[in-house]
Scaffold this active site. Sequence first.
Site, PDB file in Angstrom:
ATOM      1  N   ARG A  45       0.859  -1.181   0.000  1.00  0.00           N
ATOM      2  CA  ARG A  45       0.000   0.000   0.000  1.00  0.00           C
ATOM      3  C   ARG A  45       0.898   1.234   0.000  1.00  0.00           C
ATOM      4  NH1 ARG A  45      -3.540  -2.810  -1.343  1.00  0.00           N
ATOM      5  NH2 ARG A  45      -5.600  -3.126  -0.402  1.00  0.00           N
ATOM      6  N   GLU A  52      -3.835   7.065  -4.238  1.00  0.00           N
ATOM      7  CA  GLU A  52      -4.112   6.609  -5.598  1.00  0.00           C
ATOM      8  C   GLU A  52      -5.611   6.670  -5.889  1.00  0.00           C
ATOM      9  OE1 GLU A  52      -2.398   2.555  -4.944  1.00  0.00           O
ATOM     10  OE2 GLU A  52      -4.397   1.843  -5.491  1.00  0.00           O
ATOM     11  N   HIS A  82      -1.494  -0.403  -9.757  1.00  0.00           N
ATOM     12  CA  HIS A  82      -2.095  -1.341  -8.790  1.00  0.00           C
ATOM     13  C   HIS A  82      -2.596  -2.628  -9.473  1.00  0.00           C
ATOM     14  CE1 HIS A  82      -4.110  -1.464  -4.556  1.00  0.00           C
ATOM     15  NE2 HIS A  82      -3.809  -2.676  -4.973  1.00  0.00           N
TER      16      HIS A  82
HETATM   17  C1  DGY Z   1      -5.958  -6.285  -2.181  1.00  0.00           C
HETATM   18  O1  DGY Z   1      -6.572  -7.337  -2.296  1.00  0.00           O
HETATM   19  O2  DGY Z   1      -5.927  -5.662  -1.144  1.00  0.00           O
HETATM   20  C2  DGY Z   1      -5.238  -5.791  -3.362  1.00  0.00           C
HETATM   21  O3  DGY Z   1      -4.529  -4.657  -3.152  1.00  0.00           O
HETATM   22  C3  DGY Z   1      -6.179  -5.655  -4.530  1.00  0.00           C
HETATM   23  O4  DGY Z   1      -5.381  -6.092  -5.555  1.00  0.00           O
END
Ligand code: DGY
Length: 324
Positions: free
Chosen positions: A243, A272, A290
């Site tokens: 993240r 984002e 992402h």
């Molecule tokens: C999640 O599952 O948290 C991912 O970041 C989505 O791809």
Amino acid sequence: MSDKKLKIFVTRRWPEAAEDALRTHFEPTFNMSDVPLDKAALMDGFASHDIAAPTVSDKIDADIIAAGAKGNCQLIANYGVGVNHIDLAAAAAEAIPVTNTPGVLTDATADLTLTLMLVLCRRAGEGERELRAGEWSGWRPTHLVGRAMTGKRLGIIGMGRIGKAVARRAHFGFGMDICFYNRSPVGDVDDLKAVRMASVAEVCAVSDFVSLHCAASPDTYQILGTDALAALHDGAYVINTARGDVVDEAALVAALNAGTIGGAGLDVYQGEPDINPAILAARNTVLLPHLGSATVESRTAMGLKVVENANAFAAGQDLIDPVI
Ligand code: DGY
């Protein structure tokens, strides 16, 4: 519970097979436009359905959860493993359980992490851009010379499912030495000969690549900050598929531009999809939108996990992947 299908509010479109599975068991409302819903629409959706299935592109704050609690919402079944976009304390206060989708995106995210590592150290992004621009003048011994990945040391921050999957690929596939930082002791890593370090900065001090795999939480906010970045050597690469909040982006940009680190491969960003222009302008980066879990296999399996959790809820059984 009656035979009437429960109503489920799905904030984005899913792969077809997952949407079909949901329709078999529930009465879903999909966001047909597939653009992020505003707060009013999220509040309305939460209030008017039995189950809400948001995802990482939604910010589910206390107002939305309160609207759900006032209406019909009895379960938040997140599509995705990360839940930092959901106010968990508010959900707990309203006694609305939250589930997620662990396990089914581990391999996809680990694969994408290795992709970023390779594209970065082998300068593949630069090469592709040069070729497409018609600027390739032919082979020469000094052209776009990168650095080897094989045999280098990888430091993992957050040795959970995805961290371990990355470590296994790097160690067994590329002969990399592994060290890691994890708040609590970790099992299942003996065959990797992975060394646990006491701090993120200690990992950075000995690593050629540092890859972040911790969940975003107040504890991990900017866990890779100025001090840790300063410990990296000037050829070291930072990889983030976790993240945006786990990296101090301003400090990262400063290190990139000062040339005190070798480069960064990023798939996630603070705030984002808005990207800090300084990140876009920074030297030696590979930037993806992402894509960690973006395979048809993973994205379908994520939907099926939501269905499994919602089915368990509808049957009055224990939830399969409870977060709270
Ligand atoms: C999640 O599952 O948290 C991912 O970041 C989505 O791809």
